[in-house]
Design an enzyme around this catalytic site. Structure first.
Site, PDB file in Angstrom:
ATOM      1  CB  THR A  12      76.593  23.966  15.475  1.00 40.26           C
ATOM      2  OG1 THR A  12      76.128  24.899  16.460  1.00 40.26           O
ATOM      3  CG2 THR A  12      78.055  24.246  15.164  1.00 40.26           C
ATOM      4  CG  ASN A  34      70.865  33.960  17.680  1.00 38.98           C
ATOM      5  OD1 ASN A  34      71.042  34.333  16.510  1.00 38.98           O
ATOM      6  ND2 ASN A  34      71.840  33.930  18.560  1.00 38.98           N
ATOM      7  CB  CYS A  45      77.478  31.503  21.659  1.00 36.96           C
ATOM      8  SG  CYS A  45      76.183  30.416  21.099  1.00 36.96           S
TER       9      CYS A  45
HETATM   10  C1  LIG Z   1      70.929  27.748  18.748  1.00 39.61           C
HETATM   11  C2  LIG Z   1      71.221  28.268  17.387  1.00 39.61           C
HETATM   12  C3  LIG Z   1      72.111  27.606  16.533  1.00 39.61           C
HETATM   13  C4  LIG Z   1      72.903  26.402  16.981  1.00 39.61           C
HETATM   14  O1  LIG Z   1      72.114  25.257  17.096  1.00 39.61           O
HETATM   15  P1  LIG Z   1      72.675  24.025  17.984  1.00 39.61           P
HETATM   16  O2  LIG Z   1      71.669  22.947  17.748  1.00 39.61           O
HETATM   17  O3  LIG Z   1      72.722  24.503  19.386  1.00 39.61           O
HETATM   18  O4  LIG Z   1      74.015  23.686  17.434  1.00 39.61           O
HETATM   19  C5  LIG Z   1      72.278  28.099  15.270  1.00 39.61           C
HETATM   20  N1  LIG Z   1      71.625  29.184  14.841  1.00 39.61           N
HETATM   21  C6  LIG Z   1      70.744  29.850  15.626  1.00 39.61           C
HETATM   22  C7  LIG Z   1      70.028  31.032  15.084  1.00 39.61           C
HETATM   23  C8  LIG Z   1      70.522  29.424  16.923  1.00 39.61           C
HETATM   24  O5  LIG Z   1      69.673  30.089  17.701  1.00 39.61           O
END
Ligand SMILES: *Cc1c(COP(=O)(O)O)cnc(C)c1O
Length: 393
Positions: A75, A154, A328
């Site tokens: 993030t 994701n 999320c």
């Molecule tokens: C999990 C995820 C994030 C966020 O990463 P964090 O380390 O949890 O903040 C961003 N982009 C994708 C594609 C993710 O799967």
């Protein structure tokens, strides 16, 4: 989960910290507690850990150590890349291109930038989740300064044509950022071959700790600092380094590099076995995302005439962890923006579940999950008037 076995099929949400990674981190949570920026020799242990991690995280994507900046995760890396690129190059233009299927940390950052006077094009993706290179070409304007497209999705696992996107960006002298959080350590990536200028990755998606990540920034790219403060990370990301997290991320990256082929082979085997059995044995099911260009561990499936959230709760009662939409978004009634972007109706999107496997999962776990799914889905459909009408009884 006292006594009951836990079957964890939610590895896109997070992964278990591997034993080797935890071992690597422990000294920095205990005896080697030094601040790595200090001058005395006690600090050298912490410094060495950070240096090693910088090498291991860089090697995984063909980057130089000096191009790696440690952050608190995906993030933060996405926020940094997008906000800093926008602010650093706004003299050149105020147009950004991304896709409608990005992670919220990209989409909501783009929304923020729109509120600050930038204009953002959200490319529509194809039904398999792929970005169309033609649409990308057509979206490019004179004032386009940044293209941000994720390396792999994701939710549906679709792998994007990163190398081709990088080529287009380079030919047009536009910066290219990729959110590689799901791809990093799972599939091969090379920032030079793929013309990537900025890349985000996160430790906890590769059996590392939560709260640690990297932003790769191509050398020579003059991107403003994210955190202002001390001189850590060459003055671009201030704050005392998270040495345990960084050491854990380095170890996780190294293990991912060493075991990528074996791990992904195992995961693909589990994935394809699961997909095959579900589609064959449960009627009215469909696979979402690209059939072959997908992450080794991702299966996203719609179970017609069911509600994903209900199936999820019943799976949980059987000790099985999966996800409806992205992690999320679950908890909110909101339908996944990714599933609607690939053209699913609200109803079909709501009937979809994501199963993301790990190399640690077993065929026996899949067999148990499939039998539970068959039972749960059949039971829910028994109570569905719509399904009975459809099935003709
Ligand atoms: C999990 C995820 C994030 C966020 O990463 P964090 O380390 O949890 O903040 C961003 N982009 C994708 C594609 C993710 O799967």
């Amino acid at each position: 989960m006292s006594g009951k076995r836990l079957i964890y099929f939610d590895n896109a949400a997070t992964t278990r910290v591997s034993g080797e990674v935890m071992e690597e981190m422990l000294p920095y949570l205990s005896s080697v507690y030094c601040n790595p920026s200090a001058v005395y020799s006690f600090a050298s242990g912490g410094r060495a850990a950070v240096d090693n991690a910088r090498k291991d995280t860089a090697d995984l994507i063909g980057a130089k150590q000096s191009e790696i900046y440690f952050t608190s995760g995906g993030t933060e890396s996405n926020n940094w890349a997008l906000k800093a690129a926008a602010e650093s190059f706004e003299e050149k233009g105020k147009h950004i291109i991304t896709t409608g299927t990005e992670h919220h940390s990209v989409l909501n950052t783009c929304g923020y930038l729109e509120s600050r006077g930038f204009s953002v094009t959200y490319l529509e993706v194809e039904e398999d989740g792929k970005v169309s290179l033609e649409k990308l070409q057509n979206a490019i304007r004179k004032d386009t300064i940044l293209i941000s497209v994720m390396a792999a999705n994701n939710e549906i696992g679709t792998v994007e044509p990163v190398a081709q996107i990088g080529k287009i960006a380079r030919e047009n002298n536009i910066l290219f950022h990729t959110d590689a959080v799901q791809a990093y350590g799972h599939i091969p990536l090379n920032v030079n071959e793929m013309n990537i200028d900025m890349l985000s990755a996160s430790a906890h998606k590769i059996n590392g700790p939560k709260g640690a990540g990297i932003l790769y920034i191509r050398s020579g790219l003059r991107l403003r600092s994210f955190m202002h403060g001390g001189l850590q990370e060459r003055g671009r990301r201030a704050g005392t380094l998270n040495v345990p997290g960084i050491a854990g991320m380095g170890k996780a990256a190294r293990l991912a590099a060493e075991n990528m082929i074996a791990r992904s082979r195992k995961e693909m085997q589990l994935r394809d076995y699961f997909i095959g059995r579900v589609l064959d044995e449960i009627p009215c099911t469909a696979l979402n995302g690209h059939r072959t260009d997908r992450l080794p561990n991702n299966a996203n499936i719609s179970f017609g005439f069911t509600e994903g959230e209900t199936v999820l709760i019943l799976l949980d009662q059987a000790g099985i962890c999966a996800s409806a939409g992205s992690a999320c978004a679950s908890g909110a009634v909101e339908v996944s923006h990714v599933l609607t972007a690939i053209g699913l109706s609200r109803e079909t999107a709501r009937s979809s579940l994501r199963f993301t496997f790990s190399y640690e999962n077993t065929t026996e776990e899949i067999d148990f999950a499939v039998s539970e799914l068959k039972r749960i889905v059949a039971k829910l459909r028994e109570n569905s008037a719509e399904y009975r009408r459809f099935a003709g009884n």
